[in-house]
Design a protein around this motif. Sequence first.
Motif, PDB file in Angstrom:
ATOM      1  N   ARG A 492       0.892  -1.198  -0.083  1.00  0.00           N
ATOM      2  CA  ARG A 492       0.666   0.040   0.074  1.00  0.00           C
ATOM      3  C   ARG A 492       1.097   1.396  -0.031  1.00  0.00           C
ATOM      4  O   ARG A 492       1.875   1.404   0.865  1.00  0.00           O
ATOM      5  CB  ARG A 492      -0.632  -0.260   0.945  1.00  0.00           C
ATOM      6  N   VAL A 493       0.221   2.025  -1.142  1.00  0.00           N
ATOM      7  CA  VAL A 493       1.724   3.151  -1.252  1.00  0.00           C
ATOM      8  C   VAL A 493       0.931   4.644  -0.190  1.00  0.00           C
ATOM      9  O   VAL A 493       1.967   5.324  -0.338  1.00  0.00           O
ATOM     10  CB  VAL A 493       1.734   3.801  -2.378  1.00  0.00           C
ATOM     11  N   ALA A 494      -0.375   4.292   0.253  1.00  0.00           N
ATOM     12  CA  ALA A 494      -0.691   5.345   0.928  1.00  0.00           C
ATOM     13  C   ALA A 494      -1.657   4.956   2.098  1.00  0.00           C
ATOM     14  O   ALA A 494      -1.958   3.846   2.390  1.00  0.00           O
ATOM     15  CB  ALA A 494      -1.104   6.352  -0.102  1.00  0.00           C
ATOM     16  N   PRO A 495      -1.567   5.459   3.451  1.00  0.00           N
ATOM     17  CA  PRO A 495      -2.201   4.915   4.580  1.00  0.00           C
ATOM     18  C   PRO A 495      -4.331   4.783   3.765  1.00  0.00           C
ATOM     19  O   PRO A 495      -4.191   5.090   2.859  1.00  0.00           O
ATOM     20  CB  PRO A 495      -2.311   6.578   5.668  1.00  0.00           C
ATOM     21  N   ALA A 496      -4.344   3.815   4.980  1.00  0.00           N
ATOM     22  CA  ALA A 496      -5.735   3.605   5.063  1.00  0.00           C
ATOM     23  C   ALA A 496      -6.736   4.527   4.231  1.00  0.00           C
ATOM     24  O   ALA A 496      -7.982   5.084   4.038  1.00  0.00           O
ATOM     25  CB  ALA A 496      -6.224   2.888   5.500  1.00  0.00           C
ATOM     26  N   ASP A 497      -6.427   5.542   5.451  1.00  0.00           N
ATOM     27  CA  ASP A 497      -7.173   7.045   5.467  1.00  0.00           C
ATOM     28  C   ASP A 497      -7.057   8.338   4.436  1.00  0.00           C
ATOM     29  O   ASP A 497      -6.766   9.478   4.840  1.00  0.00           O
ATOM     30  CB  ASP A 497      -6.991   7.568   6.754  1.00  0.00           C
ATOM     31  N   PHE A 498      -5.746   7.732   3.105  1.00  0.00           N
ATOM     32  CA  PHE A 498      -5.636   9.178   2.875  1.00  0.00           C
ATOM     33  C   PHE A 498      -7.158   9.628   1.978  1.00  0.00           C
ATOM     34  O   PHE A 498      -7.957   8.679   1.464  1.00  0.00           O
ATOM     35  CB  PHE A 498      -4.647   8.347   1.168  1.00  0.00           C
ATOM     36  N   PRO A 499      -6.925  10.539   1.581  1.00  0.00           N
ATOM     37  CA  PRO A 499      -8.003  11.139   1.194  1.00  0.00           C
ATOM     38  C   PRO A 499      -8.690  10.603   0.106  1.00  0.00           C
ATOM     39  O   PRO A 499      -9.883  11.052  -0.683  1.00  0.00           O
ATOM     40  CB  PRO A 499      -7.852  13.140   1.168  1.00  0.00           C
ATOM     41  N   VAL A 500      -8.051  10.227  -0.968  1.00  0.00           N
ATOM     42  CA  VAL A 500      -7.668   9.981  -2.281  1.00  0.00           C
ATOM     43  C   VAL A 500      -8.664   7.874  -1.845  1.00  0.00           C
ATOM     44  O   VAL A 500      -7.475   7.345  -1.436  1.00  0.00           O
ATOM     45  CB  VAL A 500      -7.812  10.043  -3.602  1.00  0.00           C
ATOM     46  N   PHE A 501      -9.901   7.437  -2.170  1.00  0.00           N
ATOM     47  CA  PHE A 501      -9.790   5.616  -2.169  1.00  0.00           C
ATOM     48  C   PHE A 501      -8.994   5.769  -3.136  1.00  0.00           C
ATOM     49  O   PHE A 501      -9.144   5.625  -4.434  1.00  0.00           O
ATOM     50  CB  PHE A 501     -11.318   5.439  -2.210  1.00  0.00           C
ATOM     51  N   LEU A 502      -7.977   4.267  -2.841  1.00  0.00           N
ATOM     52  CA  LEU A 502      -6.863   4.398  -4.169  1.00  0.00           C
ATOM     53  C   LEU A 502      -7.748   2.439  -4.871  1.00  0.00           C
ATOM     54  O   LEU A 502      -7.105   2.548  -5.445  1.00  0.00           O
ATOM     55  CB  LEU A 502      -5.611   3.921  -3.877  1.00  0.00           C
ATOM     56  N   GLY A 503      -8.154   2.066  -3.218  1.00  0.00           N
ATOM     57  CA  GLY A 503      -8.721   0.127  -4.052  1.00  0.00           C
ATOM     58  C   GLY A 503      -8.483  -0.082  -2.552  1.00  0.00           C
ATOM     59  O   GLY A 503      -7.883   0.823  -1.404  1.00  0.00           O
ATOM     60  N   ARG A 504      -9.362  -1.401  -2.141  1.00  0.00           N
ATOM     61  CA  ARG A 504      -8.946  -2.350  -1.183  1.00  0.00           C
ATOM     62  C   ARG A 504      -8.491  -3.334  -1.018  1.00  0.00           C
ATOM     63  O   ARG A 504      -7.888  -3.549  -0.399  1.00  0.00           O
ATOM     64  CB  ARG A 504     -10.989  -2.820  -1.694  1.00  0.00           C
ATOM     65  N   ASP A 505      -7.275  -4.282  -2.717  1.00  0.00           N
ATOM     66  CA  ASP A 505      -6.881  -5.197  -2.273  1.00  0.00           C
ATOM     67  C   ASP A 505      -5.375  -5.166  -2.612  1.00  0.00           C
ATOM     68  O   ASP A 505      -5.082  -4.604  -3.859  1.00  0.00           O
ATOM     69  CB  ASP A 505      -7.193  -6.223  -3.444  1.00  0.00           C
ATOM     70  N   TRP A 506      -4.187  -5.238  -2.305  1.00  0.00           N
ATOM     71  CA  TRP A 506      -2.907  -5.120  -1.341  1.00  0.00           C
ATOM     72  C   TRP A 506      -2.495  -6.394  -1.828  1.00  0.00           C
ATOM     73  O   TRP A 506      -2.416  -6.823  -1.009  1.00  0.00           O
ATOM     74  CB  TRP A 506      -2.224  -4.049  -0.704  1.00  0.00           C
ATOM     75  N   PHE A 507      -0.828  -5.471  -2.019  1.00  0.00           N
ATOM     76  CA  PHE A 507       0.068  -6.743  -2.319  1.00  0.00           C
ATOM     77  C   PHE A 507       0.812  -7.002  -0.427  1.00  0.00           C
ATOM     78  O   PHE A 507       0.308  -5.691   0.233  1.00  0.00           O
ATOM     79  CB  PHE A 507       1.082  -7.274  -3.311  1.00  0.00           C
ATOM     80  N   ALA A 508       0.826  -7.385  -0.326  1.00  0.00           N
ATOM     81  CA  ALA A 508       1.790  -8.096   1.137  1.00  0.00           C
ATOM     82  C   ALA A 508       3.029  -7.200   1.393  1.00  0.00           C
ATOM     83  O   ALA A 508       3.267  -6.859  -0.487  1.00  0.00           O
ATOM     84  CB  ALA A 508       1.562  -9.503   1.579  1.00  0.00           C
TER      85      ALA A 508
END
Length: 779
Positions: A492-508
């Motif tokens: 994940r390139v940004a924290p979960a509360d980043f203002p723009v929703f980037l996605g749900r699924d991420w690599f470990a």
Amino acid sequence: MRQPFRQLRRVLAFLVLLAAALVAGVGGLLWGTFPGGDRIAAIPGLAAPVDITIDPDGIPRVRAANAADAAAAIGFLHARERLFQMELMRRAAAGELSEIIGSLTLPNDRLMRTLGLRARAEADLVGLPPETRAVLDAYARGVNAWIAARGRFAAPEFLVLGPPRPWTPTDSLLWGKTMGLYLSGNWRTELARAALLRRLPPQVVLGLWPVAGGAGHPEANLAPALTATAARLAAVLPSFPAPFTLPASASNAWAVDGARSATGAPLLAGDPHLGFGMPGVWYLARIDTPGRVLAGATAPGVPFLVLGHNGRIAWSFTTTGADVQDLFVETPAGDGAYLTPDGPHAFAVRQERILVRGAPDDILTVRETRHGPVVSDLVAPGGPILAVSMANLAAGDTAAAGLQALNDADDIDAAGQAAPRITSPVQNLLVADRRRIALFVTGRVPIRRAGDGALPAPGADGGHDWIGWAAGAELPHIVAPASGRLVNANERVAPADFPVFLGRDWFADWRARRIRDLLGASDRHTQASFASMQTDAVSTFARDALPRLRRVVPADAPSRTALSLLDVWDGTMAADRPQPLIFNAWMRRFRQAILSRLGVAEGAAAGLELAADALSNHAPGDEAGAAHCGGDCGPMLQQSLSAAMADLIAAGGDDPTAWRWGEQHQAAFAHPLLRTVPVLRRLAGRRIPTPGDDTTLFRGGMAAGAFTSVHGAEYRGVYDLSDLDRSLFVVTPGQSGNFMSPLAWNFMQRWRDGGTISLGPTPATVVAHIHLVPEGATP
């Protein structure tokens, strides 16, 4: 009696001579497809002569008067070595493979025609700035000069297929369309989830793709008919490792600033991971024009440098994993229409004729809605309607202009301005100049009115529509971090509360954590230390899992042997050790057991992230809450270890200490067409034992059902900003796309063993000299 024997000898001699003549003839034809050595060639539109030298590795160094002339030269060189690869790329993207291959590739062609990549590329070309179109035009002239000179002798495959048609600027844009499609695969995940909702509760389905850091809450009230359509569609879509497909992608990139390098200037390393093939994706080159140098990885079909340096900055890309694809459930509204917030709208309808070698043409009717093409028509015309929105199908794709701007950037500020112009795919751009390091997210991410794109959403009411884009400064970016280092390995390139929703699924984050550990082990890094990191084979996932695995009670003697070997193992996926084989076989069986308990197919869930979640998802001191295992994971781990050992003993004998990971884990490079032809597949494919696995920096991703390495870093680059001419490079398997050439395989062993080369301005040895002149000029 002598007369018959004399006649028999004459017949046999004739047959031997005929066979020899046939072999000589075939050999002569194949020899005619080699590009040859020194050459003078005329190219229309050149402003001045272009000088090209070729070194013993087949790497060209180009000296041209301007960017357009350089593009023409690269087009000529790409065609010289990789024209058939380029032909397959444009045909795969345009849905034209079946014309030369037959019905085997119809699923791919039907999908691509439905998505309409060629028509969208043609529309994008019109909107590109003149300077970008000029470079694309020049590149096409260079390709076509080679085609005109060689015809069907342009590559061995064309001896059978006939001469290739001319190259166009639109063909070059298809490469970017392909990357945008396959480096963003969320819509397939949505289909897989929707199909599972036929028989599993939503919370169980979503749990098969563990969330890294939390996300939104998707709707899960899909109609049974829709889930059935989703299952049928997911089953027919071409998927990796089938030919002309790409895997779920991943890459490594990291950088340190001058305070943390031995030279006092930034260092940057990058190795993008794609599916292995023959030839590889990348073609090394150095291009010098007045005031500018480009060195690194070019992509046959494209005139721009994709990865490398331009004498002032260096850059690499990793996949962000942003969700830029959504499925919408459309509501029929009478004959030929569907519901929208403004009432019924007519479908846009077109017909596609797909030519099929050895079979009748395939006629495909494609419908489009305001959200995008109707993909459910691929399996169920007249049933539930699923349309797909994809960022790379949206109008105004300026990726070519953005990549050109990156090639011309003087510093990281200019690179940051180029990032949003690289509209697709959404990538993490790691960049360094002589003073600073930075990370920018390229492209555009959709802003949804509601939802998180985890499942198909209703399309009629507009409640889940895309209402705009986030790009540039609105997306994650870091410039000159106080830590002095930047890392991304697809986590994940940004924290979960980043203002723009980037996605749900991420690599470990296993590879990213390993990079950070290695960066933290030294205060002063060098090019050599960065290059060594790229071939590191330590698995952070294995190190995380081993304490729990060592507590498993063995059920049989082979399991006891396995655990005794794992007890003295540090998690290094070395090619000459048995433990990596035991560990990977065990984790594969464990994941299969989790899926089998739920009746879920192998491909319909996350990868090792699922196994990791099962191993960590329990209360301290016990496993009463291990939901994936139905309670305590101990029995499932015990049984899966026994099953894994039975598999390995059947395949490799009953002495586990004699097993070797490299014997099973071999990187395979196969020709996309000849891989299935019994005799030619040996000529057009090679394997080499390798370390690593899917969780290590030396990436060796595996296809289901085998340990063969089919996915990893076909290119590695390490850049020293104190002297970019000292930068280090390697590709695999080789430079040439002609499987008969030694240059098709010349980098395999060096790549495996961590070898590198540099691309300074002058090669130590020149084996060929090519002189390109304007058409009509005197050589």
